[in-house]
Design a protein around this motif. Structure first.
Motif, short mmCIF file in Angstrom:
data_model
loop_
_atom_site.label_atom_id
_atom_site.label_comp_id
_atom_site.label_asym_id
_atom_site.label_seq_id
_atom_site.Cartn_x
_atom_site.Cartn_y
_atom_site.Cartn_z
N ARG A 1 18.18 64.98 24.14
CA ARG A 1 19.56 65.41 24.01
C ARG A 1 20.51 64.32 24.46
NH1 ARG A 1 17.15 69.74 26.13
NH2 ARG A 1 16.66 71.38 24.65
N HIS B 1 23.73 62.47 24.52
CA HIS B 1 25.06 63.05 24.34
C HIS B 1 25.67 62.59 23.01
CE1 HIS B 1 28.91 64.73 25.25
NE2 HIS B 1 29.48 63.56 25.02
N THR B 2 26.14 63.56 22.22
CA THR B 2 26.80 63.19 20.97
C THR B 2 28.26 63.56 21.07
OG1 THR B 2 26.35 65.35 20.02
CG2 THR B 2 24.75 63.63 19.57
N GLY B 3 29.09 62.89 20.33
CA GLY B 3 30.50 63.23 20.39
C GLY B 3 31.20 62.71 19.16
N ASN B 4 32.26 63.38 18.77
CA ASN B 4 32.96 62.99 17.56
C ASN B 4 33.92 61.85 17.85
OD1 ASN B 4 34.08 62.89 15.05
ND2 ASN B 4 35.15 64.84 15.19
N TRP B 5 33.38 60.71 18.22
CA TRP B 5 34.24 59.54 18.31
C TRP B 5 33.44 58.27 18.21
CZ3 TRP B 5 36.72 58.46 23.72
CH2 TRP B 5 35.74 58.41 24.67
N LYS C 1 30.45 55.63 20.77
CA LYS C 1 29.98 56.37 21.93
C LYS C 1 28.71 55.77 22.51
CE LYS C 1 28.11 60.15 22.13
NZ LYS C 1 27.25 59.06 22.10
#
Lengths: 261, 478
Positions: free
Chosen positions: A53, A55-59, A62
């Motif tokens: 897992r 960390h994923t993020g919409n930017w 990252k």
């Protein structure tokens, strides 16, 4: 996904073949690199493959350090390396160097290029640059859900023919296309699918001549060196890190595989 | 390693050099052009677009609004204020409940159990009054606000709002002589400064990267949000009429965060004018499409990866800190404990800055983690004010049934609205935590810049507190 009955007999859909290994990565058979533009969902694909897992993020931007994980598929063990997202491999920022050096010197068995299907043209710029330095790649045409929403259709067959590598449509956030991606990774890793990567040829005659002269010299001094033309072009452009690699003789270790990333 | 082929390698390089001269300066552009040409041809052949202008237009509209010259910043502040208001308003009750269970109920039970098995007083003091209580304290003060704040923040991130924030702030950073991407590392710093410092790797130029690293500490990090929220609720909210208290305290926290951004810009500007001179370099920032956030995944990631991670870090550091606190409160030199010695010695100096000896000592003990500042402050206040009736003895972190109780303790310890304001300012402007300092050293590999990044904020913080205090007295006196 609505798979017909025939599809159920296909190895692609045997989920039990996939064992996510997380970070347990001793004795790996193949190394898989994940590359692509920023914010195309590389980390999501990474998580789907490894069960980790990250960390994923919409930017964009990252992932700045590379993350590693593993999975096992049909009795082979794969190590997956999530590279920082970059727009090109030609500039000199740290994140681009991390990505480029890994593909060039780390010699992954398969490089999965994750692209945004809705921004294909821009993403292909990086794809073509990656195909200049590696022979074994798979294109993961991600964010197909968004492409569908924007009523875009991508002809994966044409794309695959043009690029010379397998093209797998996917929507990683919905876990769509991941089985097919793993199957394609296996085909390329094991040599079942032989890639004929697209190489740029539409340069001026003068440049092509210079590349040819230089790569002949390179071949003499570093016999067995892959990506001769690309290295020659980098030298012509005065790429300092490649110049250093020539000076130190480090480049010569590429073909012998001594150099560990 | 001696390289036997060196002469031939040099010949190769000089051949490359000669060829490069022949090709002229436009080679790089020509190479890029040929790649772009190919990419565009392949994309044209493979993509069929029916075109659904509706979705694109809606997205553009929203983008025009949130990145507009006039509305961009106010919308940003409103959004932040809303997030804090929800945090402040929602956290009080669960915090009280947790304190009831962990502190009021469990602590006496543990003490009794320790007594009945004949544990020596100093051992049960160190372990139960020191280590256990500080841990219980950190959990009850920090868990509820974080469990509200992080999911909200992650939702904004998942939606795609953060790059718009970066877009809004880009021109400001450019004017400050820094890299536009510093807006991204700054946003990252709101989560954790150590992460923000590592994120500065996306900046190509070493000069601009250094500026981003040094100024990242001005982004209020996770560990400092609870301090800000609590102190704002007690002192700022407490000074406002009760129906406005929530809004006013949320506004105060936003004010501190914005002040931090202001300091980031000002210090970047000062650095790029003096020791790190240079021009800002250009870059392209891609605004990702808005994506509907996945609620469950967001809750999961923000709770597990962020809330529990930060909480765990706080607990890990709170346990040894609890031991240290208990020791400095119980080891005596003459009449007074070590803590009292320091507090009385530092008080006159600290008062010049509108702080007090307790706050200074708390910040020294809390260098490993900002998260434990508030518990330490409360404990030391009880010790130094001699309010032994309040807690269960020296070095014991007392129970807190509500925020009003905290307020009473602090006010009994001589705290005023001014102390509250200065603590909020000092919490923004002081040295980074030890993890961040270590990360800065690893990223810059320079003791000099690590020292600058560590001490510059302290100097600024003391200066700001000093001026605020002197003006405060000036106006009160006048």
């Amino acid at each position: 996904m609505n798979a017909s009955h025939n599809c159920e007999n296909c190895p692609v859909h045997h989920r039990e073949n996939l064992i996510r290994l997380g970070i347990a990565m001793d004795r790996v058979d193949y190394v898989v690199a994940l590359a692509g533009n920023p914010n195309t969902g590389k980390s999501t694909v990474f998580n789907n493959l490894t069960g980790l897992r990250q960390h994923t993020g919409n930017w964009p931007g990252k992932t700045v350090v590379r993350a590693e994980g593993g999975f096992s598929y049909r009795e082979k063990r794969y190590k997956v390396v999530d590279l920082p997202g970059t727009y090109s491999l030609l500039s000199t920022s740290t994140d681009e160097e991390v990505a480029r050096d890994f593909i060039l010197f780390g010699r992954p068995d398969v490089t999965v290029i994750v692209v945004d299907a809705t921004r294909l043209e821009r993403n292909l710029n990086l794809t073509l640059q990656i195909l200049e330095i590696t022979d074994r790649a798979v294109l993961c045409l991600n964010l197909m859900d968004e492409a569908r929403r924007h009523r875009m259709e991508v002809d994966t067959r044409t794309l695959s023919r043009e690029l010379g590598i397998p093209v797998i449509p996917a929507a990683a956030r919905q876990k769509e296309g991941m089985d097919e991606l793993i199957a394609a990774i296996e085909e390329v890793a094991s040599g079942t699918f032989v890639c004929k990567p697209h190489r740029t040829t539409n340069r001026s005659a003068k440049i092509n001549h210079a590349i040819q002269v230089l790569s002949e010299k390179l071949a003499q001094q570093f016999p067995g060196l892959p990506n001769l033309n690309w290295v020659a072009l980098r030298l012509l452009e005065g790429d300092q890190s490649i110049i250093n690699a020539v000076q130190s003789g480090e480049l010569g270790q590429l073909e012998t595989g001594i150099l560990q990333p | 390693m001696e390289n036997p082929n060196k002469p031939s390698h040099d010949a190769l390089l000089s051949l490359a050099n000669n060829l490069r001269w022949d090709l002229g300066v436009n080679l790089h552009d020509a190479v890029i052009e040929s790649i772009y040409e190919d990419a565009s041809r392949i994309a044209r052949n493979a993509v069929h677009k029916e075109g659904d202008p509706a979705t694109y237009t809606l997205e553009r509209r929203i983008d025009q609004l949130v990145t507009s010259r006039w509305l961009g910043f106010p919308m940003m502040f409103l959004m932040l204020a809303l997030v804090f208001w929800l945090t402040v308003a929602g956290a009080n009750v669960p915090s009280g409940l947790l304190a009831n269970v962990l502190v009021d109920a469990l602590h006496p039970l543990l003490k009794n159990a320790a007594g009945s098995v004949g544990m020596p007083w100093w051992l049960s003091g160190v372990l139960i009054d020191g280590a256990y209580l500080s841990m219980a304290w950190v959990i009850s003060v920090m868990l509820p606000p974080m469990a509200i704040f992080f999911p909200l923040f992650t939702l904004l991130e998942d939606l795609g709002y953060l790059p718009r924030v970066a877009f809004n702030m880009d021109s400001l950073f450019r004017k400050a002589g820094a890299h536009g991407k510093q807006a991204l590392t700054l946003s990252m710093g709101f989560g954790c400064n150590a992460a923000g410092v590592i994120a500065a790797r996306v900046i190509d130029s070493p000069r601009e990267r250094l500026i981003a690293i040094i100024t990242n500490n001005f982004s209020l990090c996770n560990g400092r949000w609870p301090t800000q929220i609590l102190i704002a609720t007690i002192f700022i909210g407490g000074a406002a009429p009760s129906y406005l208290a929530g809004v006013v305290s949320a506004g105060a926290v936003v004010g501190i965060a914005v002040l931090g951004i202001g300091f980031s810009l000002a210090v970047s500007w000062a650095l790029s004018q003096t020791v790190l001179k240079g021009e800002a370099s250009a870059f392209s920032l891609e605004l990702p499409p808005y994506r509907p956030p996945r609620i469950w995944q967001t809750l999961y990631t923000s709770l597990v990866d962020r809330t529990l991670f930060v909480l765990w870090r706080a607990v890990v550091f709170a346990v040894p800190a609890g031991v240290v606190i208990w020791l400095v409160a119980n080891l005596h030199m003459g009449e007074l404990s070590l803590a009292e010695h320091f507090i009385y010695w530092a008080n006159p100096l600290a008062l010049v800055f509108g702080l007090n000896g307790v706050i200074l000592l708390a910040y020294i003990i809390a260098i490993p983690a900002n998260e434990i500042v508030i518990p330490t402050v409360l404990m030391l206040t009880v010790v130094s004010a001699g309010m032994t009736g309040e807690g269960a003895g020296a070095g014991v972190m007392f129970e807190l049934e509500s925020i009003e109780d905290t307020a009473q303790i602090l006010q009994a310890g001589g705290w005023t609205l001014l102390t509250g304001i200065n603590l909020m300012l000092f919490s923004l402007l002081h040295n980074p935590c030890s993890t961040t300092i270590y990360t800065i050293y690893k990223e810059t590999k320079s003791l000099k810049w690590t020292a600058v990044a560590t001490f510059l904020p302290i100097v600024l913080g003391l200066a700001v507190c000093f001026f605020v205090t002197q003006f405060w007295y000036l106006f009160q006196g006048g």
